[in-house]
Design an enzyme around this catalytic site. Structure first.
Site, PDB file in Angstrom:
ATOM      1  CG  ASP A  91      54.879 -16.579 -21.877  1.00 43.74           C
ATOM      2  OD1 ASP A  91      54.880 -17.763 -21.501  1.00 43.74           O
ATOM      3  OD2 ASP A  91      54.425 -16.215 -22.985  1.00 43.74           O
ATOM      4  CG  ASP A  97      55.987 -21.465 -26.038  1.00 40.86           C
ATOM      5  OD1 ASP A  97      56.873 -21.650 -26.877  1.00 40.86           O
ATOM      6  OD2 ASP A  97      55.754 -22.238 -25.095  1.00 40.86           O
TER       7      ASP A  97
HETATM    8  C1  XBP Z   1      52.656 -22.047 -23.847  1.00 44.10           C
HETATM    9  C2  XBP Z   1      51.871 -23.229 -24.041  1.00 44.10           C
HETATM   10  C3  XBP Z   1      52.538 -24.438 -24.459  1.00 44.10           C
HETATM   11  C4  XBP Z   1      53.073 -24.445 -25.862  1.00 44.10           C
HETATM   12  C5  XBP Z   1      53.536 -25.821 -26.210  1.00 44.10           C
HETATM   13  O1  XBP Z   1      51.905 -21.178 -23.010  1.00 44.10           O
HETATM   14  O2  XBP Z   1      50.679 -23.250 -23.811  1.00 44.10           O
HETATM   15  O3  XBP Z   1      51.609 -25.452 -24.412  1.00 44.10           O
HETATM   16  O4  XBP Z   1      52.013 -24.096 -26.732  1.00 44.10           O
HETATM   17  O5  XBP Z   1      54.488 -26.311 -25.294  1.00 44.10           O
HETATM   18  P1  XBP Z   1      52.581 -19.925 -22.295  1.00 44.10           P
HETATM   19  P2  XBP Z   1      54.372 -27.771 -24.666  1.00 44.10           P
HETATM   20  O6  XBP Z   1      53.366 -19.215 -23.348  1.00 44.10           O
HETATM   21  O7  XBP Z   1      51.433 -19.089 -21.817  1.00 44.10           O
HETATM   22  O8  XBP Z   1      53.408 -20.436 -21.162  1.00 44.10           O
HETATM   23  O9  XBP Z   1      53.904 -28.666 -25.771  1.00 44.10           O
HETATM   24  O10 XBP Z   1      55.767 -28.109 -24.190  1.00 44.10           O
HETATM   25  O11 XBP Z   1      53.379 -27.692 -23.552  1.00 44.10           O
END
Ligand code: XBP
Length: 263
Positions: free
Chosen positions: A17, A19
């Site tokens: 993953d 973020d």
């Molecule tokens: C990541 C997210 C994303 C980020 C923002 O989830 O939920 O929405 O917060 O990115 P994970 P975007 O790590 O579980 O994949 O604004 O580009 O969506």
């Protein structure tokens, strides 16, 4: 859920993953970028760290904005946007630019152990993939800025953002990465940071390690093979929050193999 076969489960790929897992991008990367874009759009939305922790229950920035707008009784669409879809598309585009500027400036480093494990996998011929809810351009910016211009080519699959219609906790983004890798889930280890990601990976049949973030520390992570504060380094041991680390003090390929074999 995909059942795991009893044949020897050798490790062939790591699926990360982004973020919260590769780097702590949420509170100090995505959140301020959202707020900058909101201000630029003339909105009075200003998400505090505490509020953002709660908003993270919704995966995907565009979905998060939609939920927030729909739950705000006093939300009024600024007149320059045609409708809610147009507002979300445009403001999220501006947010993405602010986020990438911060990432390109190197403001958010990789978490402990991430670069070491990626390099060890490359040397051992264990393949690498990404499964994330964020947009692909954000993934590229983070990986290039932290691991070098050519590092994107180290990853055989990058499944991200709107490449799938159902975001985590749906398994789709992991299933996409697995089909691009062409490797059965039983031979891959997923690395996640929260409950939505864990559920997505487990539903796709993956053994999963979770490295928690501040906001996911209190979540139910029962399905994880191992829950850690971070991946650890030889001179900076991880703390095990749940599961068996078989005496290891940092996550390397040897521990990854043991986790697969035991799952
Ligand atoms: C990541 C997210 C994303 C980020 C923002 O989830 O939920 O929405 O917060 O990115 P994970 P975007 O790590 O579980 O994949 O604004 O580009 O969506």
């Amino acid at each position: 859920m995909v059942s795991k076969s009893s044949e020897a489960r050798t490790l062939q790929a790591l699926i990360f993953d982004v973020d919260g897992t590769l780097a702590e991008t949420e509170r100090d990367g995505h959140r301020p970028a959202f707020n900058q874009a909101f201000a630029e759009a003339g909105l009075d939305w200003d998400w505090s760290p505490e509020q953002y922790d709660e908003l993270l229950a919704v995966s995907g920035g565009k979905q998060r904005m939609r939920t927030y707008a729909e739950q705000s009784s006093d939300f009024q669409l600024p007149p320059r946007f045609a409708d809610l879809d147009d507002f979300i598309e445009q403001v999220h585009g501006v947010k993405t630019q602010y986020f990438q500027d911060a990432i390109a400036a190197g403001e958010i480093p990789l978490r402990p152990g991430v670069e070491r494990l990626i390099r060890q996998a490359r040397e051992a011929g264990v393949r690498l993939a990404i499964s994330t809810t964020t947009r692909p351009e954000n993934v590229e910016a983070l990986i290039k800025s932290q691991l070098g211009e050519d590092s994107l080519s180290w990853f055989d699959a990058i499944s991200a953002g709107d490449m799938v219609s159902d975001k985590k906790p749906a398994p789709d983004v992991y299933q996409l990465a697995l089909s691009e890798l062409g490797i059965p889930a039983a031979h891959c280890l997923a690395i996640e940071d929260n409950r939505n990601g864990l559920l997505a990976a487990v539903e796709a049949g993956l053994t999963t390690v979770v490295t928690v973030e501040p906001y996911s520390r209190q979540q139910d992570l029962t399905e994880a093979a191992l829950v850690l504060d971070n991946l650890g380094e030889p001179d900076q041991p991880f703390t095990v929050m749940a599961g068996n680390s078989y005496g290891h003090t940092y996550l390397d390929l040897a521990l990854a193999e043991k986790l697969l074999a035991a799952d």
